[in-house]
Design a protein around this motif. Structure first.
Motif, PDB file in Angstrom:
ATOM      1  N   LEU A 229       0.857  -1.200   0.000  1.00  0.00           N
ATOM      2  CA  LEU A 229       0.000   0.000   0.000  1.00  0.00           C
ATOM      3  C   LEU A 229       0.886   1.241   0.000  1.00  0.00           C
ATOM      4  CD1 LEU A 229      -2.832  -0.703   2.629  1.00  0.00           C
ATOM      5  CD2 LEU A 229      -2.726  -1.327   0.209  1.00  0.00           C
ATOM      6  N   VAL A 230       0.383   2.313  -0.609  1.00  0.00           N
ATOM      7  CA  VAL A 230       1.117   3.582  -0.600  1.00  0.00           C
ATOM      8  C   VAL A 230       0.142   4.691  -0.184  1.00  0.00           C
ATOM      9  CG1 VAL A 230       2.676   5.103  -1.881  1.00  0.00           C
ATOM     10  CG2 VAL A 230       2.436   2.718  -2.612  1.00  0.00           C
ATOM     11  N   PHE A 231       0.446   5.359   0.919  1.00  0.00           N
ATOM     12  CA  PHE A 231      -0.403   6.443   1.415  1.00  0.00           C
ATOM     13  C   PHE A 231       0.232   7.802   1.142  1.00  0.00           C
ATOM     14  CE2 PHE A 231      -2.298   3.335   4.532  1.00  0.00           C
ATOM     15  CZ  PHE A 231      -3.618   3.546   4.161  1.00  0.00           C
ATOM     16  N   GLY A 232      -0.538   8.708   0.540  1.00  0.00           N
ATOM     17  CA  GLY A 232      -0.061  10.076   0.346  1.00  0.00           C
ATOM     18  C   GLY A 232      -1.229  11.030   0.472  1.00  0.00           C
ATOM     19  N   MET A 263      -7.858   7.070   5.164  1.00  0.00           N
ATOM     20  CA  MET A 263      -7.385   5.858   5.840  1.00  0.00           C
ATOM     21  C   MET A 263      -8.402   5.272   6.823  1.00  0.00           C
ATOM     22  SD  MET A 263      -3.954   5.434   8.102  1.00  0.00           S
ATOM     23  CE  MET A 263      -4.636   6.279   9.535  1.00  0.00           C
ATOM     24  N   LYS A 264      -8.979   6.145   7.650  1.00  0.00           N
ATOM     25  CA  LYS A 264      -9.907   5.664   8.684  1.00  0.00           C
ATOM     26  C   LYS A 264     -11.251   5.264   8.106  1.00  0.00           C
ATOM     27  CE  LYS A 264      -8.072   8.458  12.383  1.00  0.00           C
ATOM     28  NZ  LYS A 264      -8.291   9.749  13.034  1.00  0.00           N
ATOM     29  N   HIS A 265     -11.475   5.575   6.853  1.00  0.00           N
ATOM     30  CA  HIS A 265     -12.777   5.287   6.243  1.00  0.00           C
ATOM     31  C   HIS A 265     -12.770   3.938   5.534  1.00  0.00           C
ATOM     32  CE1 HIS A 265     -13.884   9.305   7.436  1.00  0.00           C
ATOM     33  NE2 HIS A 265     -12.776   9.752   6.865  1.00  0.00           N
ATOM     34  N   LEU A 270      -7.133  -3.080   6.825  1.00  0.00           N
ATOM     35  CA  LEU A 270      -6.156  -3.986   6.199  1.00  0.00           C
ATOM     36  C   LEU A 270      -4.852  -4.089   6.992  1.00  0.00           C
ATOM     37  CD1 LEU A 270      -6.347  -2.783   2.478  1.00  0.00           C
ATOM     38  CD2 LEU A 270      -7.086  -5.018   3.329  1.00  0.00           C
ATOM     39  N   VAL A 271      -4.628  -3.112   7.881  1.00  0.00           N
ATOM     40  CA  VAL A 271      -3.303  -2.984   8.496  1.00  0.00           C
ATOM     41  C   VAL A 271      -3.047  -4.080   9.535  1.00  0.00           C
ATOM     42  CG1 VAL A 271      -1.794  -1.438   9.806  1.00  0.00           C
ATOM     43  CG2 VAL A 271      -3.358  -0.504   8.075  1.00  0.00           C
ATOM     44  N   ASP A 272      -1.929  -4.774   9.374  1.00  0.00           N
ATOM     45  CA  ASP A 272      -1.462  -5.734  10.380  1.00  0.00           C
ATOM     46  C   ASP A 272       0.060  -5.793  10.323  1.00  0.00           C
ATOM     47  OD1 ASP A 272      -0.755  -7.206   8.151  1.00  0.00           O
ATOM     48  OD2 ASP A 272      -2.331  -8.703   8.378  1.00  0.00           O
ATOM     49  N   LYS A 301       0.526  -1.841  14.532  1.00  0.00           N
ATOM     50  CA  LYS A 301       1.671  -2.701  14.183  1.00  0.00           C
ATOM     51  C   LYS A 301       1.966  -2.744  12.682  1.00  0.00           C
ATOM     52  CE  LYS A 301       1.424  -5.743  18.206  1.00  0.00           C
ATOM     53  NZ  LYS A 301       0.261  -5.134  18.880  1.00  0.00           N
ATOM     54  N   GLY A 302       1.605  -1.682  11.953  1.00  0.00           N
ATOM     55  CA  GLY A 302       1.858  -1.639  10.508  1.00  0.00           C
ATOM     56  C   GLY A 302       3.349  -1.742  10.201  1.00  0.00           C
ATOM     57  N   ARG A 303       3.660  -2.404   9.072  1.00  0.00           N
ATOM     58  CA  ARG A 303       5.072  -2.502   8.614  1.00  0.00           C
ATOM     59  C   ARG A 303       5.370  -1.306   7.747  1.00  0.00           C
ATOM     60  NH1 ARG A 303       6.379  -7.645   5.214  1.00  0.00           N
ATOM     61  NH2 ARG A 303       8.347  -6.610   4.740  1.00  0.00           N
ATOM     62  N   LEU A 304       5.956  -0.276   8.321  1.00  0.00           N
ATOM     63  CA  LEU A 304       6.028   1.009   7.622  1.00  0.00           C
ATOM     64  C   LEU A 304       7.360   1.294   6.938  1.00  0.00           C
ATOM     65  CD1 LEU A 304       4.200   3.337  10.159  1.00  0.00           C
ATOM     66  CD2 LEU A 304       3.264   1.843   8.390  1.00  0.00           C
TER      67      LEU A 304
END
Ligand code: UD1
Ligand code: F6R
Length: 371
Positions: A229-232, A263-265, A270-272, A301-304
């Motif tokens: 995933l890519v967040f911007g 993200m919150k919507h 999906l985040v683990d 605990k996201g793998r960032l």
């Protein structure tokens, strides 16, 4: 001719300091002591009055070209004060969405031959809008059929995945924003900073290309992943979409670019601890919001993997737990040009390591001339 490179995509990524220089050549004027800094786009000068009077500017394109327009939207809105809306070419045609005589439509296309974009152009012409082309191919159908436009001048792009055309398209559209926006006293500081930023951009891109080995190491870590995933947000929402598009089209890995404000919507579910997530958090007016996004992802605990401004590693990595990619800072509206480079390199190395064809991805064609 690939020269010293193994693949065209690799060559075109590394060529960006030169392609950006060519795209700006003869179009930026720094003036003397008494002359203001300004922009000259020969293809638009007779149409600027009409564009400034338009009620709306509509960007139209597909794929990477759409993403380049999205990256340029905020600065065009800021400098022109005209509402700018975005249309994916096929969707505009599917909906037969409203286009008016008072609109300026801007068609963005590397090849200038994309069938979906051409159909949208035909539709806008029928509806009486002013049609402007931003294309990398002189003599292409879009260059011929638009009322006016700007050639991107990035040089011929051979790799199916668009890289140097993307960064040059953004630079041309930032120059478009400068040309359309009025040179008012209150905007002079901002305009001057952007023009200075444009002059410095090729050397900053050269600097960010030094991340090549680091991105190869990151690709080794991600080689067997199912998804990325890519967040911007803000200027770099487009970077998230474009980075994810590169990863999916060449590395054949599922990847989604997402607006961090959404993200919150939904996506947060999906985040683990297994799913890798790139967060773009370079310095601009959205920085503190991205810092809180990082904290919230970390709490789950996201793998960032955080892409941040040089020197910011400590302020973005919660207790040193994130992998950090540091990039040079440029004027906010030009930052997408810098930020996409490590993601292009990541997509390239992932593809080579996974053993796929870089320049001819499965099922894709360079120029999509059918619907
Ligand atoms: C032009 C010349 C360039 C020359 C320069 C010198 C061409 C192609 N460009 O560049 O070689 O060095 O003058 O002043 O001969 N156009 C469209 N739709 C598009 C793109 C362009 O209609 O999608 C039109 C423009 O409105 C313009 C013409 O094509 O009339 C050339 O555009 P562009 O190459 O961007 O103009 P210049 O940068 O002035
Ligand atoms: C992605 C890519 C495609 C094109 C799209 C539009 O790397 O190359 O998404 O951007 O097919 O093509 P042009 O810009 O030629 O209209």
């Amino acid at each position: 001719n690939k020269g010293k490179y193994e693949h065209y995509m690799q060559k075109e990524i590394h060529e960006q300091p030169e392609s950006l220089t060519t795209s700006m050549r003869g179009r930026l004027l720094r003036g003397g002591s008494c002359k203001a800094k300004s922009v000259l786009l020969g293809g638009l000068k007779d149409h600027l009055k009409t564009i400034r009077r338009s009620r709306r500017i509509v960007f139209i394109g597909c794929g990477t070209s759409y993403n380049a327009a999205l990256a340029s939207r905020p600065i065009l809105e800021e400098l022109s004060g005209i509402p700018v809306t975005m249309e994916i070419a096929s969707d505009l045609v599917d909906r037969q969405g409203p286009i008016y005589r008072e609109d300026t439509t801007v068609f963005v296309s590397q090849s200038g031959e994309t069938a979906d974009t051409l159909l949208a152009l035909e539709y806008a012409l029928e509806n009486g809008a002013l049609c402007v082309g931003i294309t990398n191919t002189v003599g292409s159908a879009i260059a011929r059929n638009t009322h006016c436009g700007v050639h991107v001048n990035a040089g011929c792009e051979i790799g199916v995945a668009s890289t140097k055309a993307y960064t040059s398209q953004i630079v041309v559209m930032v120059m478009l924003a400068l040309a359309i926006g009025g040179d008012t006293l209150s905007s002079q500081g901002r305009r001057g900073a952007i023009i200075d930023g444009l002059f410095e951009l090729p050397s900053k891109v050269k600097e960010v290309l030094k991340l090549d080995e680091e991105m190869k190491d990151l690709a080794k870590l991600l080689i067997a992943e199912q998804s990325l995933l890519v967040f911007g947000r803000g200027y770099n929402y487009a970077t998230a979409l474009e980075g994810a598009l590169k990863v999916k089209e060449v590395a054949l890995m599922h990847s989604e670019g997402m607006l961090a404000g959404e993200m919150k919507h939904g996506p947060l579910a999906l985040v683990d601890e297994t799913l890798p997530i790139v967060v773009i958090a370079t310095r601009d007016s959205c920085f503190s919001k991205q810092q809180s996004v990082i904290q919230q992802l970390h709490a789950r605990k996201g793998r960032l993997i955080v892409l941040c401004t040089k020197g910011d590693a400590a302020s973005v990595s919660v207790s040193g737990s994130c992998r950090v990619i540091e990039v040079p800072q440029v004027e906010d509206c030009l930052q997408p040009v810098i930020n996409i480079v490590p993601l292009q390199l990541l997509a390239y190395h992932l593809t080579v390591l996974r053993g796929y064809n870089v320049d001819q991805p499965r099922n894709l064609a360079k120029s999509v001339t059918t619907q």
